[in-house]
Design a protein around this motif. Structure first.
Motif, short mmCIF file in Angstrom:
data_model
loop_
_atom_site.label_atom_id
_atom_site.label_comp_id
_atom_site.label_asym_id
_atom_site.label_seq_id
_atom_site.Cartn_x
_atom_site.Cartn_y
_atom_site.Cartn_z
N ASP A 1 29.24 -9.44 -13.38
CA ASP A 1 28.38 -10.09 -14.36
C ASP A 1 28.96 -11.47 -14.65
OD1 ASP A 1 30.49 -8.24 -15.53
OD2 ASP A 1 30.22 -9.76 -17.09
N LYS A 2 28.21 -12.26 -15.37
CA LYS A 2 28.74 -13.54 -15.87
C LYS A 2 29.80 -13.20 -16.92
CE LYS A 2 24.42 -16.12 -15.28
NZ LYS A 2 23.56 -15.01 -14.88
N HIS A 3 30.99 -13.79 -16.78
CA HIS A 3 32.04 -13.46 -17.72
C HIS A 3 33.00 -14.62 -17.90
CE1 HIS A 3 33.69 -12.51 -13.76
NE2 HIS A 3 34.90 -12.59 -14.27
N VAL A 4 33.76 -14.56 -18.97
CA VAL A 4 34.77 -15.58 -19.28
C VAL A 4 36.04 -14.85 -19.70
CG1 VAL A 4 33.14 -17.37 -19.97
CG2 VAL A 4 34.00 -15.77 -21.67
N HIS A 5 37.19 -15.50 -19.54
CA HIS A 5 38.44 -14.94 -20.01
C HIS A 5 39.48 -16.05 -20.11
CE1 HIS A 5 39.30 -15.09 -15.73
NE2 HIS A 5 38.44 -14.13 -15.48
N LYS A 6 40.58 -15.76 -20.79
CA LYS A 6 41.60 -16.77 -21.04
C LYS A 6 42.42 -17.10 -19.79
CE LYS A 6 45.62 -17.79 -23.95
NZ LYS A 6 46.51 -17.30 -25.01
N GLU A 7 42.71 -16.10 -18.97
CA GLU A 7 43.60 -16.30 -17.83
C GLU A 7 42.94 -17.13 -16.73
OE1 GLU A 7 42.54 -13.45 -19.03
OE2 GLU A 7 41.77 -12.12 -17.48
N ILE A 8 43.81 -17.79 -15.95
CA ILE A 8 43.37 -18.49 -14.75
C ILE A 8 43.01 -17.46 -13.69
CG2 ILE A 8 44.00 -20.18 -12.97
CD1 ILE A 8 44.03 -21.35 -15.78
N GLU A 9 41.94 -17.67 -12.96
CA GLU A 9 41.56 -16.76 -11.87
C GLU A 9 41.49 -17.55 -10.57
OE1 GLU A 9 37.92 -13.72 -10.65
OE2 GLU A 9 38.52 -13.96 -12.74
N ILE A 10 42.32 -17.15 -9.61
CA ILE A 10 42.34 -17.77 -8.29
C ILE A 10 41.65 -16.83 -7.30
CG2 ILE A 10 43.78 -18.68 -6.42
CD1 ILE A 10 44.15 -20.32 -8.87
N VAL A 11 40.71 -17.34 -6.54
CA VAL A 11 40.01 -16.54 -5.53
C VAL A 11 40.38 -17.08 -4.15
CG1 VAL A 11 37.78 -15.71 -4.70
CG2 VAL A 11 38.10 -16.19 -7.14
N TYR A 12 40.88 -16.21 -3.30
CA TYR A 12 41.30 -16.60 -1.95
C TYR A 12 40.54 -15.78 -0.93
CZ TYR A 12 44.37 -16.75 2.20
OH TYR A 12 44.86 -16.87 3.47
N VAL A 13 39.85 -16.45 -0.02
CA VAL A 13 39.06 -15.76 1.01
C VAL A 13 39.90 -15.66 2.28
CG1 VAL A 13 36.93 -15.77 2.37
CG2 VAL A 13 36.92 -16.67 0.03
N ARG A 14 40.33 -14.45 2.59
CA ARG A 14 41.12 -14.24 3.81
C ARG A 14 40.22 -14.11 5.03
NH1 ARG A 14 45.92 -9.97 3.64
NH2 ARG A 14 44.34 -8.51 2.88
N GLN A 15 39.03 -13.55 4.82
CA GLN A 15 38.09 -13.36 5.93
C GLN A 15 36.68 -13.30 5.37
OE1 GLN A 15 38.77 -9.77 8.16
NE2 GLN A 15 37.28 -10.25 9.74
N GLY A 16 35.72 -13.83 6.12
CA GLY A 16 34.33 -13.79 5.69
C GLY A 16 33.98 -14.94 4.77
N GLN A 17 33.10 -14.66 3.83
CA GLN A 17 32.64 -15.70 2.91
C GLN A 17 32.09 -15.06 1.63
OE1 GLN A 17 29.82 -17.35 5.72
NE2 GLN A 17 28.10 -16.49 4.58
N VAL A 18 32.04 -15.85 0.57
CA VAL A 18 31.50 -15.37 -0.68
C VAL A 18 31.05 -16.57 -1.50
CG1 VAL A 18 33.67 -15.42 -1.97
CG2 VAL A 18 31.90 -13.79 -2.63
N GLU A 19 30.05 -16.36 -2.35
CA GLU A 19 29.60 -17.41 -3.25
C GLU A 19 29.95 -17.02 -4.68
OE1 GLU A 19 25.44 -17.99 -2.64
OE2 GLU A 19 25.71 -19.20 -0.84
N ILE A 20 30.46 -18.00 -5.44
CA ILE A 20 30.82 -17.76 -6.83
C ILE A 20 30.21 -18.87 -7.67
CG2 ILE A 20 32.71 -17.51 -8.48
CD1 ILE A 20 34.49 -16.64 -6.18
N MET A 21 29.53 -18.50 -8.73
CA MET A 21 28.96 -19.48 -9.65
C MET A 21 29.96 -19.73 -10.78
SD MET A 21 25.55 -19.43 -12.03
CE MET A 21 26.36 -18.44 -13.28
N VAL A 22 30.31 -21.00 -10.98
CA VAL A 22 31.20 -21.38 -12.08
C VAL A 22 30.53 -22.53 -12.83
CG1 VAL A 22 33.52 -22.03 -12.76
CG2 VAL A 22 33.17 -20.82 -10.60
N ASP A 23 30.29 -22.33 -14.12
CA ASP A 23 29.63 -23.36 -14.93
C ASP A 23 28.36 -23.90 -14.26
OD1 ASP A 23 31.26 -23.22 -17.09
OD2 ASP A 23 32.51 -24.91 -16.54
N ARG A 24 27.53 -22.98 -13.81
CA ARG A 24 26.22 -23.28 -13.24
C ARG A 24 26.29 -23.96 -11.87
NH1 ARG A 24 26.36 -24.60 -18.52
NH2 ARG A 24 25.10 -23.38 -19.96
N GLN A 25 27.47 -24.06 -11.30
CA GLN A 25 27.61 -24.63 -9.95
C GLN A 25 28.04 -23.54 -8.99
OE1 GLN A 25 29.91 -28.25 -9.64
NE2 GLN A 25 30.39 -27.90 -7.48
N ILE A 26 27.37 -23.48 -7.83
CA ILE A 26 27.68 -22.48 -6.82
C ILE A 26 28.73 -23.02 -5.86
CG2 ILE A 26 26.79 -21.15 -4.87
CD1 ILE A 26 25.81 -20.04 -7.45
#
Length: 298
Positions: A38-63
């Motif tokens: 779901d759309k969510h927020v939190h205090k911690e930093i979140e790092i996303v690393y793609v080892r294989q394949g692909q994914v789309e992430i929406m952050v502040d209305r930007q894909i």
């Protein structure tokens, strides 16, 4: 070790590990194959690393369309959402608090550089050096010292990114107007979402009027208080559907929905029209496939 059904019934909140509930320690974990957030927020930093394949992430209305080798850093309190996976992908999620990096012996300029890096949403490309750091973090299996080792690699990653600014392809500050009440609001909603929580309860906790509280949550998260509560409840339900054999109606009650009908409707809205039973079936199929392939359940 997964919690027992008895433990979940007695204390469903503390027994369930959720992707957006921070456990107060550095985290490095794979994102599930069957995963729609779901759309969510939190205090911690979140790092996303793609080892294989692909994914789309929406952050502040930007894909952000992430490909293999891409790294996305989501700063504190930035609204974000994982989009449904279109292809099979191996995605790693790392979470930590920025203040952990502010070691007392660092110079002021070094602390400012860390703030500048992680106060922005940025997309980077992992070269050989950064890949090695991330791989060590993923393969870390040191039992009682696992958290310490993970944090060590997080500091290595931070230093490497600061030393190699050319790896950062794009960045922009999050659209956050005020963080004054965000941590209190998020913590309170996470702790009480399984109850019959109301906007008045949240407003009283923050010392705000209901009207201002409603506008504040909407402005800083992009969604209403009810939508955020339902998002928390659905993600608790996803975990219960995966690790227990509890019935759908019992899960609906445990996570705070007033009826099974409401639970089914909201669950479908947040999981691309997957019903709770369909989600459970996919997760079990995925687990069996992993065991058959000799991978095991990560």
């Amino acid at each position: 070790m997964e919690p027992t059904q008895k433990e979940l019934r007695m204390n469903p909140q503390s027994a369930i590990e959720l992707y957006h509930l921070f456990l107060g320690k550095p985290q490095c974990s794979p994102v599930d194959e069957v995963y729609v957030s779901d759309k969510h927020v939190h205090k911690e930093i979140e790092i996303v690393y793609v080892r294989q394949g692909q994914v789309e992430i929406m952050v502040d209305r930007q894909i952000y369309a992430l490909q293999e080798g891409n790294v996305l850093s989501v700063c504190s309190y930035a609204l974000h959402e994982y989009q449904p996976k279109k292809v099979e992908a191996d995605i790693i999620k790392i979470k930590f608090l920025k203040e952990w990096l502010m070691l007392p012996f660092l110079e002021t300029a070094q602390k400012e550089a860390i703030n500048q890096l992680f106060d922005h949403i940025f997309l980077a490309t992992a070269d050989q050096g950064l890949t090695k750091i991330l791989q060590r973090m993923i393969e870390n299996n040191l039992n009682q010292y696992e958290d310490l080792s993970c944090f060590g690699e997080i500091t290595n990653m931070t230093a490497y990114l600061l030393e190699h600014p050319e790896l950062v392809r794009s960045d922009h500050p999050a659209e956050i107007s005020s963080q004054r009440y965000m941590e209190q609001a998020i913590t309170y909603m996470q702790e009480h979402c399984s109850e019959k929580m109301t906007l008045r309860m949240l407003a009283d906790h923050l010392g705000l009027t209901e009207t201002y509280c409603s506008k504040y949550i909407k402005k800083n998260t992009g969604i209403t208080c009810v939508e955020y509560l339902n998002a928390l409840r659905v993600n608790r339900a996803q975990r219960l559907l995966w690790v227990t054999d509890l019935g759908i109606s019992e899960i609906a009650e445990l996570v705070g929905f007033s009826s099974v009908q409401t639970f089914n409707r909201v669950f479908k809205q947040q999981t691309c029209l997957l019903s709770p039973s369909e989600y459970r079936k996919r997760k079990k199929t995925e687990k069996i496939r992993r065991l058959y392939d000799g991978v095991g359940d990560r």
